[in-house]
Design an enzyme around this catalytic site. Structure first.
Site, PDB file in Angstrom:
ATOM      1  N   GLU A 134      10.023   1.370  10.311  1.00 54.16           N
ATOM      2  CA  GLU A 134      11.025   2.383   9.946  1.00 54.16           C
ATOM      3  C   GLU A 134      10.349   3.725  10.139  1.00 54.16           C
ATOM      4  O   GLU A 134       9.551   4.152   9.299  1.00 54.16           O
ATOM      5  CB  GLU A 134      11.457   2.195   8.489  1.00 54.16           C
ATOM      6  CG  GLU A 134      12.162   0.878   8.209  1.00 54.16           C
ATOM      7  CD  GLU A 134      13.587   0.827   8.751  1.00 54.16           C
ATOM      8  OE1 GLU A 134      14.114   1.876   9.151  1.00 54.16           O
ATOM      9  OE2 GLU A 134      14.151  -0.278   8.788  1.00 54.16           O
ATOM     10  N   GLU A 190      10.519  16.650  13.819  1.00 54.20           N
ATOM     11  CA  GLU A 190      11.079  16.459  12.485  1.00 54.20           C
ATOM     12  C   GLU A 190      10.652  17.661  11.647  1.00 54.20           C
ATOM     13  O   GLU A 190       9.457  17.911  11.502  1.00 54.20           O
ATOM     14  CB  GLU A 190      10.419  15.221  11.876  1.00 54.20           C
ATOM     15  CG  GLU A 190      11.311  14.060  11.685  1.00 54.20           C
ATOM     16  CD  GLU A 190      10.621  12.930  10.932  1.00 54.20           C
ATOM     17  OE1 GLU A 190       9.416  12.712  11.079  1.00 54.20           O
ATOM     18  OE2 GLU A 190      11.334  12.249  10.193  1.00 54.20           O
ATOM     19  N   CYS A 237      13.840  10.934   6.277  1.00 53.17           N
ATOM     20  CA  CYS A 237      13.953  10.531   7.690  1.00 53.17           C
ATOM     21  C   CYS A 237      15.403  10.679   8.145  1.00 53.17           C
ATOM     22  O   CYS A 237      15.670  10.865   9.318  1.00 53.17           O
ATOM     23  CB  CYS A 237      13.479   9.102   7.873  1.00 53.17           C
ATOM     24  SG  CYS A 237      14.317   7.973   6.764  1.00 53.17           S
ATOM     25  N   LYS A 244       0.854  -1.192   0.000  1.00 48.56           N
ATOM     26  CA  LYS A 244       0.000   0.000   0.000  1.00 48.56           C
ATOM     27  C   LYS A 244       0.886   1.236   0.000  1.00 48.56           C
ATOM     28  O   LYS A 244       1.444   1.619   1.032  1.00 48.56           O
ATOM     29  CB  LYS A 244      -0.905   0.018   1.238  1.00 48.56           C
ATOM     30  CG  LYS A 244      -2.022   1.046   1.105  1.00 48.56           C
ATOM     31  CD  LYS A 244      -2.502   1.608   2.413  1.00 48.56           C
ATOM     32  CE  LYS A 244      -1.600   2.661   2.970  1.00 48.56           C
ATOM     33  NZ  LYS A 244      -1.409   3.874   2.130  1.00 48.56           N
TER      34      LYS A 244
HETATM   35  P1  NAD Z   1       2.738   8.720   7.436  1.00 49.37           P
HETATM   36  O1  NAD Z   1       2.987   7.978   8.697  1.00 49.37           O
HETATM   37  O2  NAD Z   1       1.707   9.789   7.438  1.00 49.37           O
HETATM   38  O3  NAD Z   1       2.279   7.717   6.282  1.00 49.37           O
HETATM   39  C1  NAD Z   1       3.076   6.608   5.901  1.00 49.37           C
HETATM   40  C2  NAD Z   1       2.177   5.588   5.234  1.00 49.37           C
HETATM   41  O4  NAD Z   1       1.212   5.121   6.167  1.00 49.37           O
HETATM   42  C3  NAD Z   1       1.372   6.109   4.034  1.00 49.37           C
HETATM   43  O5  NAD Z   1       1.234   5.065   3.111  1.00 49.37           O
HETATM   44  C4  NAD Z   1       0.023   6.416   4.656  1.00 49.37           C
HETATM   45  O6  NAD Z   1      -1.025   6.355   3.724  1.00 49.37           O
HETATM   46  C5  NAD Z   1      -0.092   5.290   5.654  1.00 49.37           C
HETATM   47  N1  NAD Z   1      -0.972   5.530   6.797  1.00 49.37           N
HETATM   48  C6  NAD Z   1      -1.223   6.702   7.427  1.00 49.37           C
HETATM   49  N2  NAD Z   1      -2.065   6.481   8.468  1.00 49.37           N
HETATM   50  C7  NAD Z   1      -2.329   5.151   8.481  1.00 49.37           C
HETATM   51  C8  NAD Z   1      -3.116   4.305   9.325  1.00 49.37           C
HETATM   52  N3  NAD Z   1      -3.794   4.782  10.367  1.00 49.37           N
HETATM   53  N4  NAD Z   1      -3.135   2.981   9.041  1.00 49.37           N
HETATM   54  C9  NAD Z   1      -2.443   2.474   8.019  1.00 49.37           C
HETATM   55  N5  NAD Z   1      -1.690   3.220   7.191  1.00 49.37           N
HETATM   56  C10 NAD Z   1      -1.630   4.542   7.423  1.00 49.37           C
HETATM   57  O7  NAD Z   1       4.152   9.232   6.944  1.00 49.37           O
HETATM   58  P2  NAD Z   1       4.507  10.088   5.657  1.00 49.37           P
HETATM   59  O8  NAD Z   1       4.106  11.502   5.914  1.00 49.37           O
HETATM   60  O9  NAD Z   1       3.992   9.409   4.428  1.00 49.37           O
HETATM   61  O10 NAD Z   1       6.093   9.960   5.620  1.00 49.37           O
HETATM   62  C11 NAD Z   1       6.923  10.765   6.351  1.00 49.37           C
HETATM   63  C12 NAD Z   1       7.396  10.047   7.602  1.00 49.37           C
HETATM   64  O11 NAD Z   1       8.022   8.828   7.234  1.00 49.37           O
HETATM   65  C13 NAD Z   1       8.430  10.830   8.370  1.00 49.37           C
HETATM   66  O12 NAD Z   1       8.163  10.726   9.737  1.00 49.37           O
HETATM   67  C14 NAD Z   1       9.734  10.112   8.012  1.00 49.37           C
HETATM   68  O13 NAD Z   1      10.749  10.250   8.946  1.00 49.37           O
HETATM   69  C15 NAD Z   1       9.263   8.715   7.899  1.00 49.37           C
HETATM   70  N6  NAD Z   1      10.203   7.924   7.094  1.00 49.37           N
HETATM   71  C16 NAD Z   1      10.983   7.016   7.732  1.00 49.37           C
HETATM   72  C17 NAD Z   1      11.909   6.283   7.005  1.00 49.37           C
HETATM   73  C18 NAD Z   1      12.786   5.272   7.686  1.00 49.37           C
HETATM   74  O14 NAD Z   1      13.343   4.443   6.985  1.00 49.37           O
HETATM   75  N7  NAD Z   1      12.945   5.298   8.997  1.00 49.37           N
HETATM   76  C19 NAD Z   1      12.021   6.474   5.627  1.00 49.37           C
HETATM   77  C20 NAD Z   1      11.209   7.421   5.004  1.00 49.37           C
HETATM   78  C21 NAD Z   1      10.286   8.135   5.769  1.00 49.37           C
END
Ligand code: NAD
Length: 488
Positions: free
Chosen positions: A260, A391, A294, A184
């Site tokens: 992650e 962040e 991240c 997803k």
């Molecule tokens: P997010 O948590 O809003 O969303 C990530 C994913 O989860 C998306 O696909 C979103 O649709 C889905 N999602 C959101 N709420 C959900 C729920 N309740 N149930 C199931 N799925 C859900 O994050 P984002 O804004 O897309 O990405 C940015 C974040 O990701 C930052 O915090 C960044 O640090 C982190 N990130 C971490 C890494 C790592 O490897 N540690 C890598 C890239 C990004």
């Protein structure tokens, strides 16, 4: 407005769900729009999956699991290698697609094709090296065999900031291990995943092994998949807040998870650092992906003796940046992903200034169209400011001065996150001490970019659980089985 090349590419990207080897509409024909953040224009309309579509995707993954697990490792390896080769052939298309839906400059999108592709190559090699061990028990009465097996159907949830690499970093090890998956992607950038899954189909992946659902109702559609006892593993990349919710949901079935999550990377510059290297590292660690990584350096903890010089040099570099649509030649700073990201950067800078920091350059949103924020340098940031705690996820470089090593360590570790830390020093002993003292899953010593498919990527504290890439990456998708056989 997209030009002819962009329009042609977008027309090639599937707009359906991919379930059991078939591209199809969502139930009742629901759709969602995908926009270009540099213009705000809708660039494609795709299927918007329902709860029933999510369950159908899991059904398909479950149905394909046994056969895929029994497929020869060499065959699994060959498919991943073929996917790597196809990605090189379609490199320009993937780079352009990422720029269109996410906004990063084309050169950086190209870099992501390289980085993301390497997971396909690395795990194509790992697929044929899954091994165990055996030995006699200490009593000499039994033979102990330890073997590795695919965990089973996996649910992979990815974020918007690295649309290709975050998908390949999960899909490649899962397939190499013999797991089937439901993917997803983030609703803001689903096109790259759709186009990549089409590439996997072209590489000869059997039906049902990878299924993709795109949805604007992530929580509603994901919940039943996570609650389904047939699911064996959840791998999530995204924010810590969402990761915490998913861990709670996973507890019910004691689901295996990889998380992650967010970061708040310190970038420590000691007084003995090579400042040229530190500035070069800072620019990469801060402004790559428009600060939306991240691994982005979030807090520049700089020794007071060199803080002014460091601030001057990074400000000069920022002055030379060019803001614009990532497809344009020479553009170094693209848009942020949406209005909320712009508002957040503005609020964080405002809070820092209110508490006494000084803006050396930037600090403002750019008038539309598109969601742009000026690349910014803020210095003299006071401990306790929000910008040091949250962040930023934007092109804002915040500098905090320090006076001695203990203070630098205290400031660096003063966060609930622990993904990556950067340290610049020419003192070898100090560098070694910092490896020991920083609470972090990864570290760049005199370098500002560390990600590599051959290395274990992941964090400690609230930055997550598990590792992606490296020797460790495939074990996230394998379970260990021990068998005792009596001797004699
Ligand atoms: P997010 O948590 O809003 O969303 C990530 C994913 O989860 C998306 O696909 C979103 O649709 C889905 N999602 C959101 N709420 C959900 C729920 N309740 N149930 C199931 N799925 C859900 O994050 P984002 O804004 O897309 O990405 C940015 C974040 O990701 C930052 O915090 C960044 O640090 C982190 N990130 C971490 C890494 C790592 O490897 N540690 C890598 C890239 C990004």
């Amino acid at each position: 407005m997209t030009d002819a090349r962009e329009t042609d590419l977008l027309a090639k990207v599937p707009n359906g769900l991919f379930i059991g080897g078939v591209w199809r509409d969502a139930t009742e024909g629901a759709t969602l729009d995908v926009s270009d953040p540099s213009t705000g224009d809708v660039i494609k309309t795709i299927a918007d999956a329902s709860v029933a579509d999510g369950t159908a995707a899991l059904d398909a993954a479950v149905a394909a699991q046994d056969e895929w697990a029994a497929t020869a490792p060499r065959t699994r390896s060959n498919i991943l290698r073929k996917a790597f080769d196809l990605l090189q052939e379609r490199r320009e298309e993937f780079a352009l697609l990422m720029t269109l839906e996410m906004g990063k400059p084309l050169a950086e999108a190209n870099g992501e094709v390289t980085y993301g592709g390497e997971f396909l190559r690395w795990f194509s090699e790992e697929a044929v090296r899954i091994s165990g061990r055996y030995g006699s028990n200490p009593e000499g009465t039994g033979m102990m065999t330890v073997s590795q097996h695919p965990v089973g159907p996996c649910f992979l949830i990815t974020p918007w900031n690295f649309p290709l690499a975050m998908a390949t970093r999960k899909i490649a090890p899962a397939l190499a291990a013999g797991c089937t998956v439901v993917v997803k992607p983030a609703e803001l950038t689903p096109l790259t995943t759709l186009y990549f899954v089409k590439l996997l189909e072209d590489a000869g992946l059997p039906a049902g092994v990878v299924n993709v659902i795109t949805t604007s109702s992530s929580s509603a559609v994901s919940g039943p998949i996570i609650a389904d006892p047939r699911l064996r593993k959840l791998s999530f990349t995204g924010s810590t807040a969402v990761g915490q919710k998913l861990i709670e949901q996973s507890a019910k079935n004691v689901l295996r998870t990889s998380m992650e999550l967010g970061g708040n990377a310190p970038f420590v510059v000691f007084e003995d650092a090579d400042l040229d290297k530190a500035v070069e590292g800072a620019m990469a660690a801060k402004f790559r992906n428009i600060g939306q990584a991240c691994t982005a350096a979030n807090r520049f903890i700089v020794h007071r003796d060199v803080a002014d010089e460091f601030a001057k040099r990074v400000t000069d570099k920022v002055n030379a940046f060019r803001i614009g649509r990532g497809t344009e030649d020479g553009v170094t700073i693209g848009p942020l992903i949406d209005d909320r990201a712009v508002a957040k950067a503005k609020t964080l800078v405002g809070d820092a200034v209110e508490r006494g920091a000084e803006v050396l350059i930037g600090g403002e949103a750019v008038d539309g169209p598109g969601t742009f924020f000026q690349p910014t340098v803020v210095t003299g940031v006071v401990p306790g400011s929000d910008i040091l705690r949250e962040e930023i996820f934007g092109p804002v470089l915040a500098i905090v001065p320090f006076d001695d090593e203990d203070e630098a360590v205290r400031l660096a570790n003063d966060t609930e996150y622990g993904l990556v830390s950067y340290v610049f020093t020419t003192d070898l002993a100090r560098g070694q001490r910092m490896i020991g003292r920083l609470q972090t899953g990864m570290m760049g010593l005199n370098v500002g970019v560390i990600s590599n498919a051959a290395a274990p990527f992941g964090g400690v504290k609230q930055s997550g659980i598990g590792r992606e890439g490296g020797l460790e990456g495939i074990h996230e998708y394998l379970y260990t089985k021990y068998t005792m056989t009596p001797i004699g």
